[in-house]
Design an enzyme around this catalytic site. Structure first.
Site, mmCIF file in Angstrom:
data_model
loop_
_atom_site.group_PDB
_atom_site.id
_atom_site.type_symbol
_atom_site.label_atom_id
_atom_site.label_comp_id
_atom_site.label_asym_id
_atom_site.label_seq_id
_atom_site.Cartn_x
_atom_site.Cartn_y
_atom_site.Cartn_z
ATOM 1 N N ASP A 42 0.818 -1.225 0.000
ATOM 2 C CA ASP A 42 0.000 0.000 0.000
ATOM 3 C C ASP A 42 0.843 1.264 0.000
ATOM 4 O OD1 ASP A 42 -2.262 -1.422 -0.110
ATOM 5 O OD2 ASP A 42 -2.703 -1.348 2.043
ATOM 6 N N ASP A 339 45.967 -14.681 -35.990
ATOM 7 C CA ASP A 339 45.004 -13.674 -36.441
ATOM 8 C C ASP A 339 44.880 -13.720 -37.960
ATOM 9 O OD1 ASP A 339 43.850 -10.712 -36.647
ATOM 10 O OD2 ASP A 339 43.811 -11.229 -34.515
ATOM 11 N N ASP A 340 44.511 -12.607 -38.538
ATOM 12 C CA ASP A 340 44.232 -12.465 -39.971
ATOM 13 C C ASP A 340 45.406 -12.957 -40.835
ATOM 14 O OD1 ASP A 340 43.102 -11.623 -42.297
ATOM 15 O OD2 ASP A 340 42.816 -9.552 -41.678
ATOM 16 N N ARG A 416 37.711 -0.776 -46.399
ATOM 17 C CA ARG A 416 38.800 -1.737 -46.222
ATOM 18 C C ARG A 416 38.760 -2.803 -47.320
ATOM 19 N NH1 ARG A 416 40.770 -6.083 -41.713
ATOM 20 N NH2 ARG A 416 42.759 -5.175 -41.267
ATOM 21 N N TRP A 450 35.896 -13.614 -33.740
ATOM 22 C CA TRP A 450 34.937 -13.288 -34.821
ATOM 23 C C TRP A 450 34.996 -11.778 -35.015
ATOM 24 C CZ3 TRP A 450 30.104 -16.429 -36.150
ATOM 25 C CH2 TRP A 450 29.304 -15.764 -37.080
ATOM 26 N N ASP A 451 35.598 -11.379 -36.122
ATOM 27 C CA ASP A 451 35.828 -9.959 -36.382
ATOM 28 C C ASP A 451 34.772 -9.411 -37.338
ATOM 29 O OD1 ASP A 451 37.115 -7.518 -36.364
ATOM 30 O OD2 ASP A 451 39.058 -8.282 -37.040
ATOM 31 N N ASP A 520 41.306 -1.523 -30.760
ATOM 32 C CA ASP A 520 42.574 -1.748 -31.469
ATOM 33 C C ASP A 520 43.661 -0.854 -30.904
ATOM 34 O OD1 ASP A 520 41.757 -3.733 -33.122
ATOM 35 O OD2 ASP A 520 41.546 -2.508 -34.909
HETATM 36 C C1 DGJ Z 1 40.677 -5.672 -36.676
HETATM 37 C C2 DGJ Z 1 40.918 -6.214 -35.299
HETATM 38 O O1 DGJ Z 1 40.431 -5.321 -34.342
HETATM 39 C C3 DGJ Z 1 42.408 -6.499 -35.122
HETATM 40 O O2 DGJ Z 1 42.656 -6.947 -33.822
HETATM 41 C C4 DGJ Z 1 42.819 -7.514 -36.153
HETATM 42 O O3 DGJ Z 1 42.200 -8.733 -35.888
HETATM 43 C C5 DGJ Z 1 42.495 -7.029 -37.556
HETATM 44 N N1 DGJ Z 1 41.117 -6.633 -37.653
HETATM 45 C C6 DGJ Z 1 42.786 -8.089 -38.574
HETATM 46 O O4 DGJ Z 1 42.420 -7.728 -39.826
#
Ligand code: DGJ
Length: 694
Positions: A42, A339-340, A416, A450-451, A520
């Site tokens: 209440d 990485d890439d 890019r 996974w970017d 980054d």
């Molecule tokens: C962007 C990411 O933030 C980086 O750490 C790296 O993985 C590059 N891409 C690779 O192309």
């Protein structure tokens, strides 16, 4: 049971807070309370009744409707805007009934219907009592035969106690400069925070906090977030009648949804809470919820990883990665991530995306040799992918140029050198699912980064089954579907969400991703600020942080390690250039990190001194049982005659006795918190002090 219903009034109670709304005398579902929990039902105020002011205003400017649809004399910011088949653009919603589902997180549903048209709107409330949080979303249903066009469908409107003297805190940024905090007065009118880029983006974060005069440790804060990984909008509105509200949901910029009969539409969840514990209290409430209720493996601290990106860029092969892996393993790294650059045709950023099999030149025998080598060194193996993207120079694009988001009559703007695959399409989802599943099935991969490295342009979907603007939502659901399916098929894999750094950090993606690549920008002194902003919203376990070579001539390696040890530690420098002393220091820091890791990743975080307030900053973590803690202190570059600030510890048991590393005498928790301590630091020096209950 935390949901109370009496005479069409609803009170949702959590441990410390209450949220109340109900039907007023004209049958409108109106909000009337959101603050501390009161002793008796209440005690809660009754739903406000409409009263007139002037013929130029509707009463909605002072009576806060719980989920206002655009109609009549509502000139306020609505939650819902629809257009019926005959062109009528008002939705007049009336209350039908309410129901409750009892469980550990009970749910309340309020059914509303248009008075004339076959539109049903169900407001959902889920009560997370232990976290002092309430989750809301909405289901729209077309109960008729003709389509209804939805032009806006927010997930919730949160109404603040009457007043127009609030401050809004939100975050903004850019690539390399994410999570800047901004606190500003909310003045009459609308303030919008939004993304139009298909990801939440670096420029805005789906999170808000509202206060009147709170600080880090105390004061009232109302805060919330949207669990959605795409375009969003937060609208904070102060009306001319001193009523303050904040709405969250899908961005209605370029929005359109055709609500077909029999195909309900659920909006994403909006989560909000209230605390008297200041901004720190608000963060800790969300941190605990994210760790315990959102993250797939929230109770398991992350391994120390090494990532090769800054060392080798695209120039990866078995020899270069093995050389790095050997040193990483000697230093105590537990997970090696390539990485890439590893996949078909990828020499630079202008080719290869979409062709997710090992480049025949760089890895003539596949990834197996490198993975075996990494495993033999005692580490797990992880891999980088960017599944939503395609380079025009790729086999995938040559075979399926129609799979990208595009308008047929417009040039496809590359960013890019890449275009975005239309993840709303089922064939695209199947392709991505297929290649990633194959990679994970054929290789011993424990971790995937996974970017996602660009924002949308020309948001067309030529063969869209409905309104092509549904792309913005269906794209995100496409990702959720593929990622969710991969998680199910490979439940032990740990995933990282990256979008050129922190462009996709939200509670929607964190149901799938275990952690986030926050920026980054790996320069340690900038990182202090970025990490502090991030911590307002997400917990340290999700915050992947590498030690790299940025600013290495200036910022000592130990300082760089200490900054990264505030989150989930990683190393990303070129280890081939690290001398014996660097490697020995790294080995010691990694050893020390493993010791404090459960406190940092699973404990409570207290921001003692903000890096935004001065050159000396401090952050503390305390284990859930308050038995252990760790204090990080940093001093960036300032003139030598600097007055070292006093620090007051937080979160300790006031009665218990604690020792703090570097201080001779143990003292009570209360003494460390009230009398505090001073840590002398020189320029660009940092320290980690263990706190132990005796
Ligand atoms: C962007 C990411 O933030 C980086 O750490 C790296 O993985 C590059 N891409 C690779 O192309």
């Amino acid at each position: 049971m935390p949901i109370h219903i009496s005479s069409q009034r609803w009170v949702l109670e959590t441990r410390q807070t209450a949220y109340a709304f109900g039907l007023n005398s004209v049958g409108l579902v109106t909000h009337h309370y959101w603050r501390a929990r009161l002793p008796r039902l209440d005690d809660y105020p009754i739903p406000p009744d409409p009263s007139g002011f002037a013929s130029t205003d509707g009463f909605h400017h002072f009576v806060p409707e719980e989920y206002p649809a655009e109609a009549g004399t509502k000139y306020i910011d609505p939650c819902l805007k629809v257009r019926f088949a005959d062109g009528v653009r008002d939705a007049v919603l009336t209350f039908v009934d309410s129901s409750v589902t009892d469980s550990s997180t009970p749910e309340l549903s309020i059914r509303l219907k248009d008075v004339y048209y076959p539109l049903q709107v169900t407001l959902h409330y889920r009560v997370h009592a232990d976290y002092d949080l309430i989750e809301r979303w909405v289901t729209l249903e077309n109960l008729g035969t003709e389509p209804i066009h939805v032009e806006r469908a927010f997930s919730a409107k949160w109404t603040l106690p009457p007043g127009d003297d609030y401050f809004l805190t939100h975050m903004y940024g850019r690539h390399l400069d994410e999570f800047n905090l901004q606190r500003e007065p909310l003045t009459p009118g609308l303030k919008t925070i939004e993304s139009r880029r298909i990801i939440p983006s670096h420029c805005a974060v789906p999170w808000f906090a509202i206060d009147r005069s709170a600080n880090e440790d105390s004061g009232e804060v109302w805060f919330g977030t949207l669990a959605w990984s795409g375009n969003f909008r937060i609208n904070a509105e102060v009306t001319e009648f001193a009523s303050t509200r904040v709405s969250l949901g899908w961005n209605d910029w370029d929005f359109g949804w055709t609500l077909q009969p029999g195909r309900p539409l659920d909006t994403p969840p909006a989560l909000a809470g209230y605390t008297k514990g200041g901004f720190g209290g608000a963060s800790r409430q969300v941190h605990a919820y994210v760790r315990e209720r959102v993250l797939p493996h929230g109770g398991t601290p992350h391994k120390v990883l090494y990532n090769s990106w800054e060392a080798t860029l695209f120039d990866v092969d078995e020899a270069s990665q093995s050389a790095l892996a050997e040193i990483a393993a000697q230093m105590g790294v537990e997970l090696f991530v390539m990485d890439d650059g590893w996949f078909h045709g990828r020499k630079w950023d202008n080719a290869g995306l979409g062709d997710w099999w090992p480049d025949e030149g760089k890895f003539p025998h596949g990834l197996g040799g490198l993975i075996q080598k990494v495993n033999d060194l005692g580490m797990d193996f992880g891999l980088w992918v960017e599944p939503e993207m395609v380079n025009p120079d790729s086999d995938l694009y040559r075979a399926h140029p129609d799979w990208v988001i595009h308008f047929p009559t417009r040039a496809r703007t590359e960013s890019r050198n890449q275009l975005i695959l239309n993840m709303a399409r089922e064939d695209v989802q199947e392709y991505v699912l297929g290649v990633l599943d194959k990679l994970l099935t054929e290789n011993n991969i424990a971790f995937i980064k996974w970017d996602m490295n660009r924002a949308a342009s020309e948001p067309g979907w030529p063969d869209a089954p409905g309104d092509p603007r549904e792309l913005w939502m269906r794209y995100v659901w496409g990702i959720y579907r593929v990622w969710g399916e991969l998680r199910q098929r490979h439940p032990n894999v740990i995933w990282q969400s990256c979008a050129s750094g922190g462009g996709r950090a939200d509670l929607g993606i964190l149901r799938l991703a275990d952690q986030v690549w926050v920026s980054d920008n790996t320069e340690a002194t900038s990182r202090l600020r970025i990490q502090e902003g991030y911590s307002h919203f997400l917990p340290a376990i999700t915050m992947e942080a590498w030690v790299t070579d940025w600013n290495e001539g200036f910022v000592p390696l130990e300082f760089r390690f200490h900054v990264s040890m505030c989150g989930s530690l990683g190393v990303g420098g070129n280890l081939l250039n690290w001398n014996d002393a660097d490697r020995a220091l790294a080995t010691e820091c990694i050893r020390q990190y493993k010791e404090i890791r459960p406190i940092v990743q699973l404990g409570e975080q207290y921001r003692l001194l903000s890096p935004q307030m001065g050159p000396f900053s401090a952050v503390q973590y305390v284990s859930q049982d308050k038995a252990e803690g760790v204090l990080f202190v940093f001093r960036v570059h300032v003139p030598e005659k600097y007055n070292i600030p006093h620090l007051y510890l937080r979160g300790l048991d006031p009665e218990a006795l604690y020792s703090v590393e570097g201080f001779d005498e143990p003292r009570s928790g209360l003494a460390w918190m009230e009398a505090g301590l001073k840590v002398e630091l020189k320029n660009l020096q940092s320290k980690i002090l263990k706190i132990t209950r005796i």
